[in-house]
Design an enzyme around this catalytic site. Structure first.
Site, short mmCIF file in Angstrom:
data_model
loop_
_atom_site.label_atom_id
_atom_site.label_comp_id
_atom_site.label_asym_id
_atom_site.label_seq_id
_atom_site.Cartn_x
_atom_site.Cartn_y
_atom_site.Cartn_z
N LYS A 1 6.77 1.23 -1.11
CA LYS A 1 6.56 1.64 -2.50
C LYS A 1 7.20 3.01 -2.75
CE LYS A 1 2.58 -1.38 -3.00
NZ LYS A 1 2.80 -2.13 -1.75
N HIS B 1 -0.89 2.66 -2.68
CA HIS B 1 -0.47 3.12 -4.01
C HIS B 1 -0.83 4.58 -4.26
CE1 HIS B 1 0.91 -0.75 -5.64
NE2 HIS B 1 -0.04 -1.28 -4.88
N SER C 1 -5.07 -1.54 -6.54
CA SER C 1 -3.73 -1.92 -6.98
C SER C 1 -3.67 -2.63 -8.32
CB SER C 1 -3.08 -2.82 -5.91
OG SER C 1 -3.85 -3.99 -5.71
#
Length: 641
Positions: free
Chosen positions: A485, A454, A426
């Protein structure tokens, strides 16, 4: 104290983090020590294993004395199995203090703490834990209380050697190194900066009336406070809140200079631009947004927003219960089915958050007698899941597969082993070497968990994550992700084989004992999956933007490490200069994250730029120009010409 008593106390201490001096014979497990049934079962299991007891211990054991007597009776006069002499029994008070402090902060037993074991690679002891170990030793032995930020060592034996001169009085006078080990070389560099366009004031001492001596601690000749957040991890005081007052003064100083600009509230939707209130000046301003994880632009998609609103009107604001106790909605079931299909796995479980998913999954599957093997740069939720599990932790150097193999080779093959890695790291943006990890896991009989927080929505042709990116669908045991996200909601999830997912539903505490996401959020996530599947061009557009901005920044001279994702790290190193760069970028109307300790180690500070598919070519060109101009202003890049 008999041998049995001593070993029982060792086990209780390692499972509870209590100092041995607190564990008296009449200490009641529940009433005095707060040991619940789950922890007590772990203690009893460890006791049975330590003494090779064939028969079960009697039920209702309530105190340490009762447990010791039950063990002695079970042994019936037989000689207990010989154990390796614990290092603290050498009679050396320093060795004793160091080992006990290490036990307290790592949950390891003495047998798991050989003096020459490497702190990081073999024991999983990071720099933050080491600070706590040193602080405990200083307290127990009456050593200077500022050693915690200065004394470092690679092993227990080296730490004992480093501390001994302070115990014998042979150590030279010393001063605390601001920021502790790893501080950037420019942490106290001379020079000041004038006020910038975003309203930052010239540097002033950050002290306040309620901070006492901390008001000037760490100040250099130019008025720069060279401390970092690491300096407030360990602040021993009879008043538990003393550390909070010290940190408050430090924080106010950073805020007064507009260097810490965290948590400023949005007053609009967060797209490629966002209206943000600067609470330090009271002014609202529109920023070009490069600090969002809204990689596929779904947070504001009409279909997603409409789905959230409609389901909320139908099912209410929330369900007010855990999934087991009235908190399961039909949309939760559908969301789990859709996520499993999206990730190409047979089953899925949804947690209240991505952090909760790692905590619950790791601690449910991995126990104190197992081994957790983790990448050095894994997310903090993995680190905390490892600590909660109580397992032996082995850290391999970041993406170093030779080191991973070394660690696996040294693991006990009689116990379970789980390799856990971020898919996309990240703060660095690079991708794990999943093909090699999977191959090594198969060779050494380990399981693999990949955290795709991610990577979901970013990697792979469909955006389904790291396994798809490498063509390894079905070969990774567990894939974990966040819903907050690219999927534009809230929560976390794990996909894998049905029997494992079913086990997690009953044994992952962060699922069993927590309310889950509201039905409206679940509906929005289902709609987000609909959009991803109907509009594959969003992933393609995201990657077009990533490549364009990456090329612009590399050509300008920025160090982007080995990023291969939507996260573009602009590595600065020195914390002061990174903070100044962040301030200069914001002054020009662009917002990206300034990452310092504990987000990254000291000396590795950076700006973190997040690219989305919503950014236009004009946005990307403007961002590149702003970053270059700001970097030249603060000396991160050389001036033009």
């Amino acid at each position: 104290m008999t041998s049995v008593h001593r070993q029982v106390v060792d086990i209780v201490a390692s499972r509870t983090l209590y100092d041995e001096s607190y564990l008296l014979p009449e200490s009641h497990f529940e009433a005095e020590l707060g040991i619940d049934s789950v922890v007590l079962e772990s203690i009893l299991s460890a006791v049975r294993e330590r003494f090779a007891l064939r028969a079960a211990l009697p039920p209702g054991l309530a105190t340490i004395r009762e447990l010791v007597e039950a063990v002695e009776e079970a042994l019936a006069g037989a000689v207990p199995p010989a154990a390796a002499p614990p290092p603290e029994r050498t009679g050396d008070p320093l060795t004793e203090a160091v080992v006990r402090a290490a036990m307290r902060h790592t949950q390891y037993t003495r047998e798991q703490l050989p003096l020459d074991a490497d702190f990081e690679g073999e024991l999983g002891v990071d720099s933050v834990v080491l600070v706590s170990v040193v602080a405990d030793c200083a307290r127990d032995l009456g050593l200077p209380d500022d050693l915690a930020g200065t004394v470092t060592a690679p092993s227990l034996r080296a730490l004992i050697t480093a501390l001994r001169p302070y115990l014998t009085g042979d150590a030279p006078a010393h001063a605390t190194v601001n920021g502790g080990p790893g501080s950037g070389p420019d942490a106290t560099a001379p020079g000041t900066a004038s006020a910038t366009a975003d309203g930052a004031a010239p540097r002033t001492a950050p002290g306040t009336a309620d901070d006492g001596a901390d008001g000037t601690a760490g100040l250099g000749a130019d008025g720069w406070d060279g401390r970092s957040m690491k300096d407030f991890v360990e602040r021993r005081d009879a008043d538990l809140f003393a550390k909070a007052r010290g940190f408050r003064s430090y924080l106010r100083g950073r805020e007064a200079e507009h260097l810490y600009w965290y948590g400023m509230p949005l007053h609009s939707r967060c797209g490629s631009r966002a209206l943000i209130l600067d609470e330090l000046t009271g002014r609202k301003r529109e920023f070009l947004m490069f600090a969002s994880n809204n990689y596929l632009g779904l947070a504001n998609h009409p279909k997603v927003v409409d789905a959230v609103c409609e389901a909320t009107r139908t099912f209410g604001a929330t369900h007010t219960g855990s999934r087991f106790i009235g908190g399961t909605n039909m949309l939760h079931k559908e969301l789990e089915r859709r996520l499993a299909a999206f990730k190409g796995r047979p089953a899925c479980i949804v947690f209240p958050g991505g952090y909760a998913a790692n905590l619950g999954t790791i601690s449910a599957l991995v126990k104190s007698y197992d081994t957790l093997v983790v990448d050095k740069l894994n997310h903090m939720s993995i680190v905390d899941g490892a600590r909660l599990s109580g397992a032996a932790r082995r850290i391999y150097r970041h993406n170093d597969m030779a080191d991973l193999e070394r660690v696996l080779r040294r693991c006990d093959d009689r116990t379970g082993r789980l390799i856990v890695t971020d898919g996309v790291f990240s703060m660095h943006g690079d991708i794990c070497d999943l093909p090699r990890i999977v191959a090594l896991a198969a060779e050494y009989g380990a399981r693999v968990l990949v955290d795709d927080a991610h990577a979901t929505g970013v990697l792979g042709a469909r955006g389904s994550g790291t396994a798809e990116h490498f063509g390894l669908k079905g070969e990774v045991d567990l894939e974990l992700g966040t819903l907050s996200k690219a999927l534009a909601g809230m929560g976390g999830f794990v996909v894998g084989e049905p029997e494992v997912i079913e086990y997690l539903r009953f044994y992952a505490a962060s699922y069993v004992f927590a309310a889950n996401i509201p039905a409206g959020v679940a509906a929005g996530l289902i709609a987000a999956l609909d959009v991803i599947e109907a509009e594959p061009g969003r992933v393609a557009r995201l990657w077009s933007n990533i490549r364009f901005l990456h090329r612009q920044l590399v050509d300008a001279g920025f160090d982007l490490e080995h990023t291969e994702s939507a996260i573009l790290p602009l590595v600065v190193g020195d914390e002061r200069r990174a903070l100044e760069l962040g301030r200069a970028v914001r002054a020009r109307g662009l917002f990206c994250q300034t990452v310092v300790f504990p987000g990254v180690p000291l000396g590795d500070a950076r700006l973190r730029v997040s690219v989305t598919c919503e950014h236009t070519r004009e946005d990307l060109e403007t961002a590149a120009g702003v970053l270059v101009e700001a970097a030249r202003e603060v000396g991160v890049l050389p001036s033009a010409g």
